[in-house]
Write a protein that holds these residues in place. Sequence first.
Motif, PDB file in Angstrom:
ATOM      1  N   MET A 140      -1.841   5.078  -6.717  1.00  0.00           N
ATOM      2  CA  MET A 140      -0.777   4.293  -6.210  1.00  0.00           C
ATOM      3  C   MET A 140       0.536   5.806  -7.349  1.00  0.00           C
ATOM      4  O   MET A 140       1.209   6.134  -6.094  1.00  0.00           O
ATOM      5  N   THR A 183       0.924  -1.797  -0.098  1.00  0.00           N
ATOM      6  CA  THR A 183       0.103   0.120   0.044  1.00  0.00           C
ATOM      7  C   THR A 183       1.071   1.087  -0.240  1.00  0.00           C
ATOM      8  O   THR A 183       0.408   2.667  -0.285  1.00  0.00           O
ATOM      9  N   ASP A 184       2.233   1.139   0.579  1.00  0.00           N
ATOM     10  CA  ASP A 184       3.392   2.563   0.446  1.00  0.00           C
ATOM     11  C   ASP A 184       4.130   1.728   0.560  1.00  0.00           C
ATOM     12  O   ASP A 184       4.615   0.319   0.437  1.00  0.00           O
TER      13      ASP A 184
END
Length: 235
Positions: free
Chosen positions: A180, A157-158
């Motif tokens: 993203m 997610t990161d």
Amino acid sequence: MITKVLSVGGSIVVPDKPDTDFLQKFIAMTRSWIEEDQNRRLILVVGGGGPARIYQQAYCEILAETNHAGDADNNEADWIGIMATRLNAQLLKAAYGKLCPQPVVYNPTAANEFTGRVLVASGWKPGFSTDNDAVLLAEQYKADTVVNLSNIEKVYTDDPRKNPDAVPLDSISWTDFRKMVGNSWTPGKNTPFDPIASKKAEELGLTVICAAGKNIDNIRAILDGKRFIGTTIKD
């Protein structure tokens, strides 16, 4: 005909020098997969890896040492990296022998008829990553999936190196993935899959699987359509 596209990160093939142990295992596995069914064929797109990094760094150092650091040209640095992908691709093409009778593909938009069982491609031109080349070849040869092999096992997610709360994903939609990674690509940008390639893949309805490049058994599971470790990006 079943056509699979593998985008193989250069750091997997040639981290500093050719990883012959990995290459022997990878080529043996993919040969086996191809030869088990006459309707199978494989497209490999290879990155620049260590040679690209080493020669691009040398270019910058030479300019700096001659007091011309301000003359550094991104296009020239890109071409140096592209030449590294061609060297790596030529190594793979040679290693597959008669399974890969065609020359290394430099331009994915002008690829010829696929006559062998393996086709190997390198980088194309400045402004385009090998991820984008893989997507264009998938379109050209009507493959529905691109497998992106790198040094990460899953999409997070990161960036997990910067954010300890980043979570690995088994699947994600193109809409959420593109939020993203953004919409622009620059050489060296650290994303699981190039934003420009992602836009094109979404338009084509392609599935992209991101997985660890050194896990031979897992790559075979992906090729066989079995359960695997990685992240699937699709709508």
